[in-house]
Design a protein around this motif. Structure first.
Motif, PDB file in Angstrom:
ATOM      1  N   LEU A 205      51.773 147.370   6.176  1.00 40.39           N
ATOM      2  CA  LEU A 205      52.791 146.322   6.245  1.00 40.39           C
ATOM      3  C   LEU A 205      52.244 145.002   5.709  1.00 40.39           C
ATOM      4  N   THR A 206      50.979 144.699   6.015  1.00 42.00           N
ATOM      5  CA  THR A 206      50.370 143.480   5.490  1.00 42.00           C
ATOM      6  C   THR A 206      50.272 143.532   3.970  1.00 42.00           C
ATOM      7  N   GLY A 207      49.809 144.658   3.444  1.00 37.36           N
ATOM      8  CA  GLY A 207      49.726 144.805   1.992  1.00 37.36           C
ATOM      9  C   GLY A 207      51.086 144.716   1.328  1.00 37.36           C
ATOM     10  N   PHE A 208      52.091 145.316   1.971  1.00 39.63           N
ATOM     11  CA  PHE A 208      53.453 145.226   1.436  1.00 39.63           C
ATOM     12  C   PHE A 208      53.923 143.777   1.395  1.00 39.63           C
ATOM     13  N   ALA A 209      53.667 143.038   2.468  1.00 42.03           N
ATOM     14  CA  ALA A 209      54.094 141.636   2.520  1.00 42.03           C
ATOM     15  C   ALA A 209      53.388 140.807   1.453  1.00 42.03           C
ATOM     16  N   LEU A 210      52.091 141.025   1.261  1.00 41.55           N
ATOM     17  CA  LEU A 210      51.345 140.273   0.255  1.00 41.55           C
ATOM     18  C   LEU A 210      51.828 140.606  -1.152  1.00 41.55           C
ATOM     19  N   ALA A 211      52.054 141.889  -1.417  1.00 40.34           N
ATOM     20  CA  ALA A 211      52.545 142.285  -2.738  1.00 40.34           C
ATOM     21  C   ALA A 211      53.937 141.728  -2.999  1.00 40.34           C
ATOM     22  N   PHE A 212      54.779 141.748  -1.975  1.00 39.47           N
ATOM     23  CA  PHE A 212      56.121 141.189  -2.123  1.00 39.47           C
ATOM     24  C   PHE A 212      56.067 139.689  -2.393  1.00 39.47           C
ATOM     25  N   ALA A 213      55.261 138.966  -1.622  1.00 40.74           N
ATOM     26  CA  ALA A 213      55.167 137.518  -1.807  1.00 40.74           C
ATOM     27  C   ALA A 213      54.630 137.171  -3.192  1.00 40.74           C
ATOM     28  N   ARG A 214      53.652 137.934  -3.659  1.00 41.55           N
ATOM     29  CA  ARG A 214      53.122 137.675  -4.997  1.00 41.55           C
ATOM     30  C   ARG A 214      54.181 137.933  -6.059  1.00 41.55           C
ATOM     31  N   GLY A 215      54.964 139.004  -5.891  1.00 40.26           N
ATOM     32  CA  GLY A 215      55.995 139.322  -6.871  1.00 40.26           C
ATOM     33  C   GLY A 215      57.090 138.271  -6.932  1.00 40.26           C
ATOM     34  N   VAL A 216      57.503 137.755  -5.775  1.00 43.21           N
ATOM     35  CA  VAL A 216      58.566 136.744  -5.754  1.00 43.21           C
ATOM     36  C   VAL A 216      58.143 135.490  -6.502  1.00 43.21           C
ATOM     37  N   GLY A 217      56.904 135.085  -6.312  1.00 47.19           N
ATOM     38  CA  GLY A 217      56.449 133.851  -6.937  1.00 47.19           C
ATOM     39  C   GLY A 217      55.797 134.020  -8.292  1.00 47.19           C
ATOM     40  N   GLU A 218      55.726 135.254  -8.795  1.00 43.51           N
ATOM     41  CA  GLU A 218      55.035 135.488 -10.061  1.00 43.51           C
ATOM     42  C   GLU A 218      55.811 134.878 -11.237  1.00 43.51           C
ATOM     43  N   TYR A 219      55.070 134.281 -12.141  1.00 46.31           N
ATOM     44  CA  TYR A 219      55.694 133.610 -13.283  1.00 46.31           C
ATOM     45  C   TYR A 219      55.038 134.008 -14.605  1.00 46.31           C
ATOM     46  N   GLY A 220      53.712 133.800 -14.687  1.00 48.45           N
ATOM     47  CA  GLY A 220      53.026 133.938 -15.962  1.00 48.45           C
ATOM     48  C   GLY A 220      53.125 135.309 -16.580  1.00 48.45           C
ATOM     49  N   SER A 221      52.888 136.360 -15.786  1.00 50.10           N
ATOM     50  CA  SER A 221      52.885 137.704 -16.357  1.00 50.10           C
ATOM     51  C   SER A 221      54.285 138.251 -16.568  1.00 50.10           C
ATOM     52  N   VAL A 222      55.301 137.604 -15.999  1.00 53.30           N
ATOM     53  CA  VAL A 222      56.664 138.128 -16.070  1.00 53.30           C
ATOM     54  C   VAL A 222      57.444 137.546 -17.252  1.00 53.30           C
ATOM     55  N   ILE A 223      57.260 136.261 -17.521  1.00 57.79           N
ATOM     56  CA  ILE A 223      58.124 135.620 -18.532  1.00 57.79           C
ATOM     57  C   ILE A 223      57.932 136.213 -19.922  1.00 57.79           C
ATOM     58  N   PHE A 224      56.755 136.778 -20.203  1.00 57.82           N
ATOM     59  CA  PHE A 224      56.532 137.334 -21.535  1.00 57.82           C
ATOM     60  C   PHE A 224      57.282 138.643 -21.737  1.00 57.82           C
ATOM     61  N   ILE A 225      57.359 139.454 -20.693  1.00 56.74           N
ATOM     62  CA  ILE A 225      57.992 140.760 -20.824  1.00 56.74           C
ATOM     63  C   ILE A 225      59.450 140.752 -20.380  1.00 56.74           C
ATOM     64  N   ALA A 226      59.894 139.665 -19.752  1.00 57.83           N
ATOM     65  CA  ALA A 226      61.250 139.629 -19.187  1.00 57.83           C
ATOM     66  C   ALA A 226      62.331 139.416 -20.242  1.00 57.83           C
ATOM     67  N   GLY A 227      62.031 138.637 -21.265  1.00 58.91           N
ATOM     68  CA  GLY A 227      63.071 138.278 -22.212  1.00 58.91           C
ATOM     69  C   GLY A 227      63.824 137.025 -21.813  1.00 58.91           C
ATOM     70  N   ASN A 228      63.872 136.742 -20.504  1.00 65.40           N
ATOM     71  CA  ASN A 228      64.392 135.483 -19.974  1.00 65.40           C
ATOM     72  C   ASN A 228      65.831 135.207 -20.395  1.00 65.40           C
ATOM     73  N   LEU A 229      66.660 136.236 -20.401  1.00 64.56           N
ATOM     74  CA  LEU A 229      68.067 136.054 -20.741  1.00 64.56           C
ATOM     75  C   LEU A 229      68.850 135.730 -19.481  1.00 64.56           C
ATOM     76  N   PRO A 230      69.605 134.616 -19.468  1.00 63.55           N
ATOM     77  CA  PRO A 230      70.396 134.274 -18.279  1.00 63.55           C
ATOM     78  C   PRO A 230      71.345 135.398 -17.901  1.00 63.55           C
ATOM     79  N   ASN A 231      71.421 135.663 -16.600  1.00 68.55           N
ATOM     80  CA  ASN A 231      72.281 136.705 -16.048  1.00 68.55           C
ATOM     81  C   ASN A 231      71.889 138.116 -16.491  1.00 68.55           C
ATOM     82  N   VAL A 232      70.710 138.262 -17.091  1.00 66.82           N
ATOM     83  CA  VAL A 232      70.223 139.579 -17.496  1.00 66.82           C
ATOM     84  C   VAL A 232      68.810 139.804 -16.967  1.00 66.82           C
ATOM     85  N   SER A 233      67.873 138.985 -17.429  1.00 70.77           N
ATOM     86  CA  SER A 233      66.468 139.194 -17.062  1.00 70.77           C
ATOM     87  C   SER A 233      65.768 137.870 -16.743  1.00 70.77           C
TER      88      SER A 233
END
Length: 284
Positions: A205-233
Motif C-alpha cells: 500500500l505504501t509503494g502504491f501510494a508513492l507510485a501514485f503520488a509520483r505519477g500525479v505530479g510527473e511532468y518532465g517524462s510525460v510531456i514529451f510522449i503525451a502530445g499535449n493535445l487539449p481534451n486528448v492527452s
C-alpha cells in the motif's frame, strides 16, 4: 517509599545528543519552510477568486479532462506497478540467478535518470518509426502522443517506488514460515495469501501510494510522449504551466489546489488502509 522519593528527586541524566526540544523545533521550522508556507501561499492565491470563478475553472471541460487524465492514468499505472513490482521483488528476493544484481540495479534507473531524458527515450522508442512503435503500428496501436504513452511513462517512473518499498519487507520475512506452512499442508497460493501477503500488504500500500503520488505530479517524462493535445492527452501539471505562461496565476493555483486536495484525500484513504492492515496483522 524512601527509595522512590530519592529516585524521583534525582536529576535526570542529560542525553549526549540533542533532545526533544531542539529536534522538534528544527522539525517544525523545516517543515514550515519547505511544505506548509508554500502550500499556504497556494491556497491564499486561490482565495483571491470568488467561489463562482473557482467552480467555473474547475468545471471547465479542459480542466476536467486534464484532471481525469492525470489521476486516472496515475491510478492505473500504480496498480500495474503493484502487480509487476510484486513479481520483480519476489524474483529478486526468493531466487538466485545469473544477472540478479544487474537486474536489481536496473530497477533504480528511473530514480537517477533525468525526467526529460526518460521522456525523450520513451518517445523515440514508441514513436511510429521507433523500435517498438514500428512493430505496434501494423496492429493499429499508437503509443506516442496518446494517453497510452502517458500511462507507459508513469509506469516507468513509478516502478522503483513499489519495488524498493516492498523488497526490504520481503527480505525480512523468514522463508522458514513459508516452508512451515507447506509442511502443514498449505498450497502455494494458500501460503502466499495467508502467510506472505499479510506481512507485505502495508508495504504494498505504501509503494502504491508513492507510485501514485509520483505519477500525479510527473511532468518532465510525460510531456514529451503525451502530445499535449487539449481534451486528448493534456495532463493537469501541463495545464498549470500553460496558465502560468498566460499570467493567469489564480487559475493555475486553483487547479493546483484541486490536485492537492484530491491527492491528500486518496493518500489519506491509502494510509488508513495501511494502518488497518498493520493492526490486523498484529492481531493475527
Amino acid at each position: 517509599m524512601a527509595s522512590a522519593i530519592l529516585t524521583a528527586a534525582a536529576p535526570r541524566q542529560r542525553s549526549a545528543v540533542p533532545g526533544f526540544g531542539i529536534t522538534f523545533g528544527l522539525t517544525v521550522l523545516w517543515v514550515s519552510l519547505i511544505v506548509l508556507i508554500p502550500l499556504a501561499a497556494l491556497f491564499l492565491k486561490t482565495a483571491e477568486l470568488t467561489p463562482d470563478r473557482i467552480l467555473a475553472i474547475l468545471t471547465a471541460p479542459r480542466t476536467l479532462h486534464a484532471l481525469k487524465i492525470s489521476f486516472g492514468l496515475s491510478l492505473a499505472a500504480a496498480a500495474t506497478n503493484l502487480v509487476f513490482g510484486a513479481v520483480i521483488v519476489w524474483a529478486l528476493v526468493r531466487y538466485e540467478f545469473p544477472g540478479r544484481r544487474v537486474l536489481d540495479a536496473l530497477v533504480d534507473i528511473p530514480f537517477a535518470l533525468p525526467t526529460a531524458v526518460a521522456g525523450i527515450a520513451l518517445t523515440d522508442l514508441y514513436a511510429a518509426n521507433g523500435w517498438i512503435g514500428r512493430l505496434l503500428a501494423p496492429l493499429g496501436i499508437t503509443v506516442a502522443f496518446t494517453p497510452l504513452g502517458i500511462f507507459i511513462a508513469m509506469v516507468f517512473i513509478g516502478l522503483p517506488f513499489v519495488v524498493r518499498t516492498v523488497q526490504p519487507v520481503l527480505e525480512d520475512l523468514d522463508a522458514d514460515l513459508e516452508e512451515a506452512a507447506a509442511t502443514l499442508g498449505a498450497g502455494r497460493w494458500t501460503t502466499i495469501r495467508r502467510v506472505v501477503l499479510p506481512a507485505v500488504l502495508p508495504a504494498f500500500l505504501t509503494g502504491f501510494a508513492l507510485a501514485f503520488a509520483r505519477g500525479v505530479g510527473e511532468y518532465g517524462s510525460v510531456i514529451f510522449i503525451a502530445g499535449n493535445l487539449p481534451n486528448v492527452s493534456e495532463i493537469a501539471p501541463l495545464l498549470i504551466v500553460i496558465r502560468l505562461e498566460e499570467f493567469r496565476y489564480a487559475d493555475a493555483t486553483t487547479i493546483a489546489c484541486a490536485m492537492l486536495v484530491a491527492s491528500f484525500a486518496l493518500l489519506f484513504v491509502i494510509n488508513a488502509l495501511q494502518r488497518w492492515s498493520q493492526n490486523r496483522t498484529g492481531r493475527l
